[in-house]
Design a protein around this motif. Structure first.
Motif, PDB file in Angstrom:
ATOM      1  N   PRO A  99      74.875 -82.837  -8.424  1.00  0.00           N
ATOM      2  CA  PRO A  99      75.913 -83.299  -7.607  1.00  0.00           C
ATOM      3  C   PRO A  99      76.487 -82.420  -6.621  1.00  0.00           C
ATOM      4  CG  PRO A  99      76.089 -84.190  -9.989  1.00  0.00           C
ATOM      5  CD  PRO A  99      75.184 -82.984 -10.062  1.00  0.00           C
ATOM      6  N   ASP A 100      77.053 -81.156  -7.170  1.00  0.00           N
ATOM      7  CA  ASP A 100      77.662 -80.240  -6.159  1.00  0.00           C
ATOM      8  C   ASP A 100      76.843 -79.831  -4.921  1.00  0.00           C
ATOM      9  OD1 ASP A 100      79.832 -80.206  -8.026  1.00  0.00           O
ATOM     10  OD2 ASP A 100      79.090 -78.524  -9.163  1.00  0.00           O
ATOM     11  N   GLU A 101      75.667 -79.891  -5.132  1.00  0.00           N
ATOM     12  CA  GLU A 101      74.630 -79.571  -3.942  1.00  0.00           C
ATOM     13  C   GLU A 101      75.017 -80.629  -2.975  1.00  0.00           C
ATOM     14  OE1 GLU A 101      73.422 -76.924  -3.336  1.00  0.00           O
ATOM     15  OE2 GLU A 101      73.150 -76.015  -5.265  1.00  0.00           O
ATOM     16  N   LEU A 102      75.214 -81.968  -3.215  1.00  0.00           N
ATOM     17  CA  LEU A 102      75.322 -83.161  -2.294  1.00  0.00           C
ATOM     18  C   LEU A 102      76.465 -82.793  -1.446  1.00  0.00           C
ATOM     19  CD1 LEU A 102      73.081 -84.480  -4.127  1.00  0.00           C
ATOM     20  CD2 LEU A 102      74.278 -86.412  -3.552  1.00  0.00           C
ATOM     21  N   ALA A 103      77.572 -82.286  -2.105  1.00  0.00           N
ATOM     22  CA  ALA A 103      78.831 -82.024  -1.573  1.00  0.00           C
ATOM     23  C   ALA A 103      78.616 -80.867  -0.426  1.00  0.00           C
ATOM     24  CB  ALA A 103      79.966 -81.621  -2.488  1.00  0.00           C
ATOM     25  N   GLU A 104      77.835 -80.024  -0.407  1.00  0.00           N
ATOM     26  CA  GLU A 104      77.539 -78.876   0.495  1.00  0.00           C
ATOM     27  C   GLU A 104      76.724 -79.127   1.453  1.00  0.00           C
ATOM     28  OE1 GLU A 104      77.211 -75.733  -1.980  1.00  0.00           O
ATOM     29  OE2 GLU A 104      78.834 -75.581  -2.757  1.00  0.00           O
ATOM     30  N   ALA A 105      75.854 -80.434   1.403  1.00  0.00           N
ATOM     31  CA  ALA A 105      74.782 -80.652   2.169  1.00  0.00           C
ATOM     32  C   ALA A 105      75.095 -81.121   3.620  1.00  0.00           C
ATOM     33  CB  ALA A 105      73.792 -81.703   1.569  1.00  0.00           C
ATOM     34  N   ASP A 106      74.204 -80.908   4.494  1.00  0.00           N
ATOM     35  CA  ASP A 106      74.301 -81.256   5.780  1.00  0.00           C
ATOM     36  C   ASP A 106      73.626 -82.713   5.977  1.00  0.00           C
ATOM     37  OD1 ASP A 106      75.425 -78.674   7.150  1.00  0.00           O
ATOM     38  OD2 ASP A 106      73.611 -77.974   6.824  1.00  0.00           O
ATOM     39  N   ALA A 107      72.791 -82.906   5.194  1.00  0.00           N
ATOM     40  CA  ALA A 107      72.044 -84.486   5.316  1.00  0.00           C
ATOM     41  C   ALA A 107      71.381 -84.518   3.883  1.00  0.00           C
ATOM     42  CB  ALA A 107      70.913 -84.296   6.408  1.00  0.00           C
ATOM     43  N   VAL A 108      71.021 -85.657   3.608  1.00  0.00           N
ATOM     44  CA  VAL A 108      70.491 -85.942   1.982  1.00  0.00           C
ATOM     45  C   VAL A 108      69.675 -87.241   2.444  1.00  0.00           C
ATOM     46  CG1 VAL A 108      71.285 -87.431  -0.024  1.00  0.00           C
ATOM     47  CG2 VAL A 108      72.795 -85.611   0.848  1.00  0.00           C
ATOM     48  N   VAL A 109      68.510 -86.997   1.526  1.00  0.00           N
ATOM     49  CA  VAL A 109      67.360 -87.863   1.505  1.00  0.00           C
ATOM     50  C   VAL A 109      67.334 -88.592  -0.103  1.00  0.00           C
ATOM     51  CG1 VAL A 109      65.037 -88.500   1.753  1.00  0.00           C
ATOM     52  CG2 VAL A 109      66.251 -86.794   3.186  1.00  0.00           C
ATOM     53  N   LEU A 110      67.499 -89.801   0.004  1.00  0.00           N
ATOM     54  CA  LEU A 110      67.396 -90.539  -1.400  1.00  0.00           C
ATOM     55  C   LEU A 110      65.984 -91.204  -1.400  1.00  0.00           C
ATOM     56  CD1 LEU A 110      68.926 -91.171  -4.103  1.00  0.00           C
ATOM     57  CD2 LEU A 110      69.737 -93.235  -2.936  1.00  0.00           C
ATOM     58  N   PRO A 111      64.957 -90.691  -1.912  1.00  0.00           N
ATOM     59  CA  PRO A 111      63.597 -91.396  -2.161  1.00  0.00           C
ATOM     60  C   PRO A 111      63.648 -92.273  -3.343  1.00  0.00           C
ATOM     61  CG  PRO A 111      63.271 -89.228  -2.906  1.00  0.00           C
ATOM     62  CD  PRO A 111      64.980 -89.460  -2.366  1.00  0.00           C
ATOM     63  N   GLY A 112      62.592 -93.280  -3.620  1.00  0.00           N
ATOM     64  CA  GLY A 112      62.764 -93.961  -4.758  1.00  0.00           C
ATOM     65  C   GLY A 112      61.690 -95.007  -4.622  1.00  0.00           C
ATOM     66  N   VAL A 113      61.166 -94.921  -5.985  1.00  0.00           N
ATOM     67  CA  VAL A 113      60.040 -95.835  -6.352  1.00  0.00           C
ATOM     68  C   VAL A 113      60.364 -96.412  -7.852  1.00  0.00           C
ATOM     69  CG1 VAL A 113      58.231 -94.896  -4.897  1.00  0.00           C
ATOM     70  CG2 VAL A 113      58.549 -93.977  -7.369  1.00  0.00           C
ATOM     71  N   GLY A 114      59.847 -97.534  -8.173  1.00  0.00           N
ATOM     72  CA  GLY A 114      60.123 -97.966  -9.464  1.00  0.00           C
ATOM     73  C   GLY A 114      61.462 -99.241  -9.509  1.00  0.00           C
ATOM     74  N   ALA A 115      61.683 -99.301 -10.851  1.00  0.00           N
ATOM     75  CA  ALA A 115      62.823-100.335 -10.754  1.00  0.00           C
ATOM     76  C   ALA A 115      64.306 -99.941 -10.560  1.00  0.00           C
ATOM     77  CB  ALA A 115      62.845-100.964 -12.470  1.00  0.00           C
ATOM     78  N   GLY A 116      65.064-100.716 -10.142  1.00  0.00           N
ATOM     79  CA  GLY A 116      66.586-100.439  -9.611  1.00  0.00           C
ATOM     80  C   GLY A 116      67.306-100.350 -10.719  1.00  0.00           C
ATOM     81  N   PRO A 117      67.158-101.234 -11.887  1.00  0.00           N
ATOM     82  CA  PRO A 117      68.256-100.992 -12.853  1.00  0.00           C
ATOM     83  C   PRO A 117      68.201 -99.452 -13.701  1.00  0.00           C
ATOM     84  CG  PRO A 117      67.650-103.246 -12.967  1.00  0.00           C
ATOM     85  CD  PRO A 117      66.546-102.570 -11.907  1.00  0.00           C
ATOM     86  N   SER A 118      66.774 -99.093 -13.674  1.00  0.00           N
ATOM     87  CA  SER A 118      66.436 -97.884 -14.448  1.00  0.00           C
ATOM     88  C   SER A 118      66.781 -96.685 -13.510  1.00  0.00           C
ATOM     89  CB  SER A 118      64.917 -97.836 -15.088  1.00  0.00           C
ATOM     90  OG  SER A 118      64.213 -97.814 -13.811  1.00  0.00           O
ATOM     91  N   ALA A 119      66.669 -96.836 -12.210  1.00  0.00           N
ATOM     92  CA  ALA A 119      67.134 -95.934 -11.156  1.00  0.00           C
ATOM     93  C   ALA A 119      68.729 -95.805 -11.170  1.00  0.00           C
ATOM     94  CB  ALA A 119      66.799 -96.194  -9.851  1.00  0.00           C
ATOM     95  N   MET A 120      69.427 -96.831 -11.387  1.00  0.00           N
ATOM     96  CA  MET A 120      71.014 -96.556 -11.385  1.00  0.00           C
ATOM     97  C   MET A 120      71.232 -96.026 -12.761  1.00  0.00           C
ATOM     98  SD  MET A 120      72.188 -97.449  -8.770  1.00  0.00           S
ATOM     99  CE  MET A 120      73.771 -97.427  -9.163  1.00  0.00           C
ATOM    100  N   ASN A 121      70.364 -96.390 -13.768  1.00  0.00           N
ATOM    101  CA  ASN A 121      70.864 -95.541 -15.057  1.00  0.00           C
ATOM    102  C   ASN A 121      70.489 -93.967 -14.860  1.00  0.00           C
ATOM    103  OD1 ASN A 121      71.511 -97.687 -16.448  1.00  0.00           O
ATOM    104  ND2 ASN A 121      69.538 -98.127 -17.110  1.00  0.00           N
ATOM    105  N   ALA A 122      69.608 -93.620 -14.174  1.00  0.00           N
ATOM    106  CA  ALA A 122      69.276 -92.136 -13.801  1.00  0.00           C
ATOM    107  C   ALA A 122      70.351 -91.689 -12.826  1.00  0.00           C
ATOM    108  CB  ALA A 122      67.840 -92.225 -13.221  1.00  0.00           C
ATOM    109  N   LEU A 123      70.741 -92.213 -11.894  1.00  0.00           N
ATOM    110  CA  LEU A 123      71.736 -91.637 -11.308  1.00  0.00           C
ATOM    111  C   LEU A 123      73.080 -91.522 -12.134  1.00  0.00           C
ATOM    112  CD1 LEU A 123      71.074 -93.702  -8.059  1.00  0.00           C
ATOM    113  CD2 LEU A 123      70.651 -91.431  -8.168  1.00  0.00           C
ATOM    114  N   ASN A 124      73.649 -92.654 -12.784  1.00  0.00           N
ATOM    115  CA  ASN A 124      74.702 -92.345 -13.422  1.00  0.00           C
ATOM    116  C   ASN A 124      74.605 -91.239 -14.698  1.00  0.00           C
ATOM    117  OD1 ASN A 124      76.889 -94.674 -13.011  1.00  0.00           O
ATOM    118  ND2 ASN A 124      74.960 -95.835 -13.177  1.00  0.00           N
TER     119      ASN A 124
END
Length: 210
Positions: free
Chosen positions: A33-58
């Motif tokens: 997460p600290d790398e996001l704070a210092e980034a100039d730009a961010v890409v969030l790719p994704g495949v699969g199911a939304g609920p499990s992806a949210m669990n992974a982000l959390n």
């Protein structure tokens, strides 16, 4: 330029990274997460199911940093599931709250149209009707074809941000772009030269301090 590709074990990281490398950028693939704070730009790719992806982000502590990043005005690109996760809620079983960055919900594509069954997931090439200009889509003609693989679609309340629509059982949002936040339901990295143009445009946005 520091361009971060978010790794939460739900994205096709290699193909996205290669696409960015062809644009002259060496992306940092990370779940820190600290790398996001210092980034100039961010890409969030994704495949699969939304609920499990949210669990992974959390689990990785990435939810609030993603919200903070998009609110900062720095360029953000969501791909496929990365578009859907921007919304408030996904109806994909068993249902889940999402990032809440773009008001709206994620809905399943219909199984039928005009008494004819539709194959779900929607997979393959389809056209995107572009209705508004945005730097991310500079030089791309309306009606261009991109590659899709999905069973659900984003339904944003803010229709001004819906810059691209595609027909598959119904017209759905296939491209969202408002200010610094850009997201596509299709996979630009699998869509040939026209898809790579989106990555080049995004990199230009980041280099220009959009």
């Amino acid at each position: 330029m520091k361009l971060v590709v978010v790794d939460y074990e739900s994205g096709n990281l290699r193909s996205v990274s290669r696409a960015l490398e062809t644009c002259g950028v060496a992306p940092l693939v990370t779940c820190d997460p600290d790398e996001l704070a210092e980034a100039d730009a961010v890409v969030l790719p994704g495949v699969g199911a939304g609920p499990s992806a949210m669990n992974a982000l959390n689990e990785r502590g990435l939810v609030q940093p993603l919200r903070d990043f998009t609110a900062s005005g720095r360029p953000f690109l969501g791909i496929c599931l990365g578009l859907q996760l921007l919304l408030d809620w996904t109806a994909e079983e068993p249902g889940a709250s999402c990032l809440g960055i773009v008001p709206g919900q994620v809905i399943r594509l219909p199984d039928e149209q005009n008494d004819k069954s539709l194959k779900i997931p929607h997979m393959g090439w389809n056209s995107v009707a572009l209705s508004q200009e945005h730097p991310a889509f500079c030089g791309i003609e309306s009606g261009s074809y991109f590659y899709f693989v999905h069973s659900f679609y984003a339904d944003p309340q803010d229709r001004e941000g819906v810059v691209g629509t595609t027909e598959y059982g119904l017209p759905f949002c296939s491209a969202y772009a408002k200010d610094n936040v850009v997201a596509t339901q299709f996979h630009p990295e699998k869509s040939g030269p026209v898809g790579l143009r989106i990555y080049r445009n995004f990199v230009a946005m980041a280099a220009g301090g959009y």
